[in-house]
Design an enzyme around this catalytic site. Structure first.
Site, short mmCIF file in Angstrom:
data_model
loop_
_atom_site.label_atom_id
_atom_site.label_comp_id
_atom_site.label_asym_id
_atom_site.label_seq_id
_atom_site.Cartn_x
_atom_site.Cartn_y
_atom_site.Cartn_z
N ASP A 1 4.78 80.30 -85.56
CA ASP A 1 5.20 79.28 -84.60
C ASP A 1 4.80 77.88 -85.12
O ASP A 1 5.52 76.90 -84.90
CB ASP A 1 4.55 79.54 -83.23
CG ASP A 1 5.39 79.07 -82.06
OD1 ASP A 1 6.29 78.24 -82.27
OD2 ASP A 1 5.13 79.50 -80.92
N HIS B 1 1.93 83.40 -73.79
CA HIS B 1 2.14 82.49 -74.93
C HIS B 1 2.41 81.09 -74.37
O HIS B 1 3.49 80.85 -73.83
CB HIS B 1 3.33 83.04 -75.73
CG HIS B 1 3.81 82.19 -76.87
ND1 HIS B 1 3.72 82.59 -78.18
CD2 HIS B 1 4.45 80.99 -76.91
CE1 HIS B 1 4.26 81.69 -78.98
NE2 HIS B 1 4.72 80.69 -78.23
N HIS C 1 2.34 76.77 -74.63
CA HIS C 1 2.31 75.55 -75.45
C HIS C 1 1.61 74.46 -74.63
O HIS C 1 1.70 74.44 -73.41
CB HIS C 1 3.73 75.13 -75.83
CG HIS C 1 4.29 75.96 -76.93
ND1 HIS C 1 4.41 75.51 -78.23
CD2 HIS C 1 4.72 77.24 -76.95
CE1 HIS C 1 4.91 76.47 -78.99
NE2 HIS C 1 5.10 77.54 -78.24
N CYS D 1 9.22 75.23 -81.10
CA CYS D 1 10.49 75.83 -81.48
C CYS D 1 11.46 74.73 -81.89
O CYS D 1 11.71 73.80 -81.13
CB CYS D 1 11.07 76.61 -80.29
SG CYS D 1 12.72 77.24 -80.62
N ASN E 1 1.42 74.89 -79.79
CA ASN E 1 0.85 75.98 -79.00
C ASN E 1 -0.53 75.58 -78.50
O ASN E 1 -1.15 74.66 -79.03
CB ASN E 1 0.65 77.22 -79.88
CG ASN E 1 1.94 77.84 -80.31
OD1 ASN E 1 2.59 77.34 -81.22
ND2 ASN E 1 2.32 78.92 -79.67
#
Ligand code: COA
Ligand code: ZN
Length: 327
Positions: free
Chosen positions: A24, A215, A217, A248, A257
Site C-alpha cells: 500500500d 485497515h 488510513h 490508493c 495508512n
C-alpha cells in the site's frame, strides 16, 4: 455473546500487526525503490516480529510500475516462521504469478463502491466478483490461503457513504465461497470511531468464525482513534504501514495508512501484546526517507518513543543555582 471488549483492558490481549507498507505504501511512490532494497526492508520487518507482511502486489506492471518486480521480491525474501507473507492479487493472472512465487496468502481486492471498483479495477462489481470467485477456487485447489480486502467500506470518495447492508452483502458472498479472512478497508480515511465500533461489532456478531482485519488510513487524523474503537468492538488484526506511507492511486485524496510504529507504540503502552519489537521497527522506519526520497508522516520516527528521554539543558546546574539562591 458480548461484542464489547473494553479497549481500556489491554493487558496481555494479543493484537496482530500486519505490515502493508511494501504494498500500500510503495505502490504510490514515484521513484522506483530498487528490488534489493525492498527485499532488505521486508527482511528487517520480519526480524521486527510483524505477524503478517503484505510483500507486494501481482498487478499489471503498467497499472502499478512501482511493484513490477513482485516475483523477484517474493522469491528472494528471507521467511520467518512466525510471519505470513501475503500479496495483493487483482485477478487470475496475478494469482498464478503469486502462487508460482510461493506467496503464503493471496489478498484479493474489490470495492464495495461500484464507482471505485470501476476506477481501480476497471470492472463492474459483478465482473470482479466472478473473477475473484475463480481466484478463490484456484487458491483452494493449490492449498494457498485467501483473504479478501473490501475497499471503501467506511465511505467512497466519489459516492459517499456505502450502506452497511451493501458491505455485509459482499462479506456474505465471499464467506459463502469459503473465504476465511475479510479485511474491512477505509481506503481514503473516511471512517470515524463510532461508525467503526458499530460496523465492527455487527460484523463480528454476524460472522464469529471469520478473521476480520481492519485497515485504516490516517487521511483525516482519525487513524489511531479508529484502531482503538475497533479493538473496543473486539477486533484484533490491523493493517498498518511503516512510516505511515500509503494510499490508493485510484482513489482521489488518498493518503497514508495508519503508521505501524505509532500503533505498536500506543498499544504497547496500553498493555497489548503485538509481538513487535518497537525499537527495531523505528530504526527501519528511520531508513525510509533515504530510500523513497522524501519525509514520512510517522511522528514516532521523529519524536522517539514516549520514554526516550532527552538530556537536561546544558546550563541546568546554573539554573538550579539561581533558583536556589532566590528561595
Ligand atoms: N499481472 C500482470 N499483468 C497483468 C495482470 C496481472 N495480474 N493483469 C492484467 N495484466 C496485463 C495484461 O496482460 C495486459 O497486458 P498487455 O497490455 O501487455 O496485453 C494489461 O495488463 C491489461 O490487461 P487487462 O486484462 O485489459 O486489464 P485492465 O487494463 O482492465 O487492468 C487490472 C485490470 C486490475 C489488472 C489492472 O488495472 C491492475 O492491475 N490494477 C491495479 C489495481 C491496484 O493495485 N490498485 C491499488 C491497490 S487497491
Ligand atoms: Zn489502503
Amino acid at each position: 455473546m458480548s461484542t464489547s471488549h473494553s479497549v481500556w483492558q489491554g493487558a496481555n490481549r494479543r493484537i496482530h500487526m500486519q505490515e502493508v507498507g511494501l504494498r500500500d505504501g510503495l505502490q504510490m511512490e514515484k521513484s522506483f525503490v530498487p528490488t534489493a532494497d525492498k527485499i532488505a526492508l521486508c527482511n528487517a520487518l520480519s526480524a521486527a516480529g510483524l505477524a503478517k507482511i503484505e510483500v507486494t502486489s501481482f498487478t499489471s506492471p503498467t497499472a502499478i510500475p512501482a511493484l513490477k518486480d513482485a516475483e523477484v521480491v517474493m522469491r528472494e525474501i528471507t521467511r520467518s516462521p512466525g510471519t505470513v507473507y501475503t500479496a495483493l492479487v487483482p485477478n487470475l493472472r496475478g494469482a498464478e504469478r503469486a502462487i508460482e512465487s510461493r506467496t503464503n496468502e493471496l489478498n484479493l481486492v474489490m470495492s464495495v463502491s461500484a464507482t471505485h471498483n470501476l476506477a481501480n479495477l476497471r470492472m463492474m462489481q459483478e465482473q470482479s466478483f466472478a473473477s475473484l470467485a475463480q481466484v478463490v477456487a484456484l487458491a483452494q485447489g493449490a492449498n494457498v490461503a485467501v483473504n479478501v480486502s473490501l475497499s471503501c467500506v467506511f465511505g467512497c470518495p466519489m459516492e459517499g457513504d456505502v450502506p452497511q447492508s451493501d458491505v455485509f452483502g459482499w462479506v456474505q458472498r465471499f464467506v459463502d465461497l469459503g473465504v476465511p479472512g475479510i479485511t474491512l478497508c477505509d481506503t481514503t480515511g473516511m471512517a470515524y470511531p463510532t461508525q467503526v465500533h458499530k460496523l465492527t461489532a455487527a460484523a463480528r456478531a454476524l460472522w464469529p468464525a471469520v478473521e476480520f482485519t481492519l485497515h485504516f488510513h490516517n487521511t483525516r487524523g482519525m487513524g489511531l482513534a479508529n484502531v482503538l474503537a475497533a479493538i473496543d468492538a473486539g477486533a484484533d488484526r490491523f493493517d498498518a504501514s511503516l512510516g505511515g506511507l500509503g494510499g490508493c492511486p485510484y482513489a482521489p485524496g488518498a493518503s497514508g495508512n495508519v503508521c505501524s510504529e505509532e500503533i505498536v507504540h500506543a498499544l504497547a503502552l496500553m498493555g497489548y501484546e503485538t509481538g513487535v519489537d518497537l525499537g527495531q521497527l523505528v530504526v527501519v522506519a528511520q531508513q525510509l526517507p533515504a530510500l523513497i526520497g522524501h519525509d514520512i508522516p510517522s511522528q514516532i520516527a521523529k519524536a522517539g518513543p514516549r520514554l526516550a528521554l532527552h538530556p537536561v539543558p546544558a546550563d541546568f546546574e546554573a539554573i538550579r543555582e539561581r533558583a536556589l539562591a532566590r528561595s
